[in-house]
Scaffold this active site. Structure first.
Site, PDB file in Angstrom:
ATOM      1  N   GLN A  11      34.631  38.867  31.430  1.00 31.61           N
ATOM      2  CA  GLN A  11      35.592  38.515  30.840  1.00 31.61           C
ATOM      3  C   GLN A  11      35.303  38.502  28.928  1.00 31.61           C
ATOM      4  OE1 GLN A  11      38.850  37.660  31.491  1.00 31.61           O
ATOM      5  NE2 GLN A  11      38.195  38.332  34.194  1.00 31.61           N
ATOM      6  N   SER A  49      32.890  45.411  32.356  1.00 30.15           N
ATOM      7  CA  SER A  49      33.708  46.527  33.498  1.00 30.15           C
ATOM      8  C   SER A  49      35.085  46.379  32.720  1.00 30.15           C
ATOM      9  CB  SER A  49      34.971  45.159  34.538  1.00 30.15           C
ATOM     10  OG  SER A  49      36.199  45.861  35.342  1.00 30.15           O
ATOM     11  N   ASN A  88      36.411  33.450  34.241  1.00 26.86           N
ATOM     12  CA  ASN A  88      37.881  34.478  33.807  1.00 26.86           C
ATOM     13  C   ASN A  88      39.303  33.499  34.620  1.00 26.86           C
ATOM     14  OD1 ASN A  88      36.354  33.922  36.586  1.00 26.86           O
ATOM     15  ND2 ASN A  88      38.419  34.937  37.756  1.00 26.86           N
ATOM     16  N   CYS A 132      42.412  37.675  42.204  1.00 27.96           N
ATOM     17  CA  CYS A 132      41.646  38.153  43.185  1.00 27.96           C
ATOM     18  C   CYS A 132      42.151  36.983  43.998  1.00 27.96           C
ATOM     19  CB  CYS A 132      39.649  37.826  43.617  1.00 27.96           C
ATOM     20  SG  CYS A 132      39.632  38.963  42.290  1.00 27.96           S
ATOM     21  N   GLY A 185      33.024  45.368  37.972  1.00 30.93           N
ATOM     22  CA  GLY A 185      31.991  44.152  37.575  1.00 30.93           C
ATOM     23  C   GLY A 185      31.541  43.746  39.159  1.00 30.93           C
ATOM     24  N   HIS A 243      38.049  48.237  32.435  1.00 31.91           N
ATOM     25  CA  HIS A 243      39.749  47.680  32.734  1.00 31.91           C
ATOM     26  C   HIS A 243      39.990  46.126  32.272  1.00 31.91           C
ATOM     27  CE1 HIS A 243      40.110  44.969  36.616  1.00 31.91           C
ATOM     28  NE2 HIS A 243      39.600  45.582  36.349  1.00 31.91           N
TER      29      HIS A 243
HETATM   30  N1  PLP Z   1      34.107  39.016  37.117  1.00 33.11           N
HETATM   31  C1  PLP Z   1      34.962  38.895  36.600  1.00 33.11           C
HETATM   32  C2  PLP Z   1      33.959  36.675  35.607  1.00 33.11           C
HETATM   33  C3  PLP Z   1      35.676  38.755  36.763  1.00 33.11           C
HETATM   34  O1  PLP Z   1      36.857  38.535  35.846  1.00 33.11           O
HETATM   35  C4  PLP Z   1      36.428  40.224  37.459  1.00 33.11           C
HETATM   36  C5  PLP Z   1      37.169  40.685  37.794  1.00 33.11           C
HETATM   37  O2  PLP Z   1      38.121  40.115  37.825  1.00 33.11           O
HETATM   38  C6  PLP Z   1      34.631  40.459  38.548  1.00 33.11           C
HETATM   39  C7  PLP Z   1      33.736  39.751  38.066  1.00 33.11           C
HETATM   40  C8  PLP Z   1      35.128  41.513  38.966  1.00 33.11           C
HETATM   41  O3  PLP Z   1      35.647  42.751  38.298  1.00 33.11           O
HETATM   42  P1  PLP Z   1      35.909  44.127  38.965  1.00 33.11           P
HETATM   43  O4  PLP Z   1      37.589  44.349  39.418  1.00 33.11           O
HETATM   44  O5  PLP Z   1      35.368  44.992  37.270  1.00 33.11           O
HETATM   45  O6  PLP Z   1      34.916  44.892  39.803  1.00 33.11           O
END
Ligand code: PLP
Length: 371
Positions: free
Chosen positions: A174, A194, A146, A318, A69, A196
């Site tokens: 998400q 993404s 998220n 994060c 992502g 995962h």
């Molecule tokens: N965007 C959203 C809405 C997410 O929830 C996340 C991951 O928490 C990401 C982007 C980032 O994705 P990735 O972990 O695959 O880099």
């Protein structure tokens, strides 16, 4: 233990895992090589691209594999805006992958506007109408948040973007695999996903780019991904991502019903225990429950639950090192006496009704112990 942090990441689906193994152990040839040993990898890549494209209503050649992502969001934003004379619009509730990519563009002199969200964490199309101009080159608003699971009015937002001559990108990390996502019905030009987050492996994802969109390459090098994203293809993970997506989409409706039930059980239990909380968001993504509990502290709740081997989150994964109230909770204007006590429970494939009741019981124990 109870793992209820599926918005942060999901366990790898067993079928997805099994499909990876032959590409790691037997058919490990570089998929870009012309010899016959690489045919299995090449074919698998082609099929995976087709499967993924079909699930979001795209053409196979519109799917570009990335590392996830974060990379997809960075590519969509920087690939359009770097060197552009136009401006862009995003929202205050985006993931940091979008927000920080926008900050990087601001440092290059790009003007970026940040749309507010309402109390339910929804970006209002009216707000976009007010701010968009003929100079807006890109609008980027996430499909589902998220931290609180709110689903955004993507069809209306993309229509406004197009009426004003701008491109529309959505961070659907998400949403993909959890709710119907069709790039044509929603008129999306670029979409980030993404693996995962839908029971695929970590470190793999894709960016959908509508045919004809003028975007700069993400990485220069070999000719992979139509020359736009160079680097040897991660065939095993790509194949597993396609299997995981296919499985999640096939069982989407039954999963949604099951997850809604878990949400309800947990919420009812908390109310029965007289816990004073606000449930945040518009109940968009099934299984994602953001609670702001009056008089609590999110970090404290997370650690007390951890001692009981219950794993939830204070918001975005994060943000786990950041003890401040998250930018999303701030943007929603959750009242101060509740905001600090925010936690996110996100149920997934492995959770049971018992888990939902146990989490509520554990929260009640912690809260009652504080009185
Ligand atoms: N965007 C959203 C809405 C997410 O929830 C996340 C991951 O928490 C990401 C982007 C980032 O994705 P990735 O972990 O695959 O880099």
């Amino acid at each position: 233990m109870i793992y209820a942090d599926n918005a942060a990441t999901t366990p790898l689906d067993r079928d997805a895992f099994e499909v990876m193994c032959p590409f790691l152990l037997e058919y490990y040839g570089n998929a870009s090589q012309p010899y016959s040993f690489s045919v299995a990898g090449k074919k698998a890549l082609k099929q995976a691209r087709k499967t993924i494209a079909h699930r979001i209503g795209a053409l196979p050649e519109e799917i570009y594999f990335t590392s996830g992502g974060t990379e997809s969001d960075n590519w969509a934003i920087k690939g359009i805006m770097a060197g552009s004379h136009g401006s862009m619009i995003t929202s205050q509730i985006e993931h940091h992958a979008v927000l920080h990519a926008c900050n990087a563009m601001e440092r290059l002199g790009v003007r970026v506007e940040y749309l507010p969200a309402d109390r339910n964490c929804v970006v209002q199309p009216e707000a976009l109408k007010e701010r968009i101009t003929q100079n807006t080159r890109l609008v980027s608003v996430m499909m589902a948040n998220n931290e609180v699971g709110s689903v955004q009015p993507i069809a209306e937002l993309s229509r406004i973007a197009h009426e004003n001559g701008a491109l529309f990108h959505t961070d659907a990390v998400q949403a993909v695999g959890h709710m119907e996502t069709d790039v044509n019905c929603l008129e999306i030009d670029m979409l980030s996903a993404s693996a995962h987050k839908f029971n695929g492996p970590k470190g793999i994802g894709f960016l959908y780019i509508r045919k004809g969109t003028a975007i700069q390459p993400y990485a220069d090098g070999g000719a992979q991904e139509a020359g736009l994203r160079a680097g040897t293809e991660n065939v095993a993970s790509i194949v597993a991502m396609a299997v995981a997506l296919e499985k999640n989409c096939e069982h989407m409706q039954e999963n949604q019903i099951r997850l809604r039930k878990l949400e309800q059980i947990m919420e009812d239990r908390l109310r029965a225990e007289n816990i004073d909380f606000i449930r945040n968001g518009n109940r968009g993504i099934p299984g994602n429950i953001s609670l702001s509990i009056r008089g609590a502290e999110g970090e404290m709740l997370l650690h007390r639950l951890d001692l009981k081997k219950i794993y939830v989150s204070t918001g975005s994964a994060c943000d786990s090192k950041n003890t401040e109230i998250s930018h999303v909770i701030k943007a929603m204007k959750v009242p101060d006496e509740y905001a600090e006590g925010t936690i996110r429970v996100s149920f997934g494939a492995g959770n049971t009704e018992e888990d939902a009741a146990d989490i509520a019981r554990a929260l009640a124990e912690i809260m009652n112990g504080m009185k």
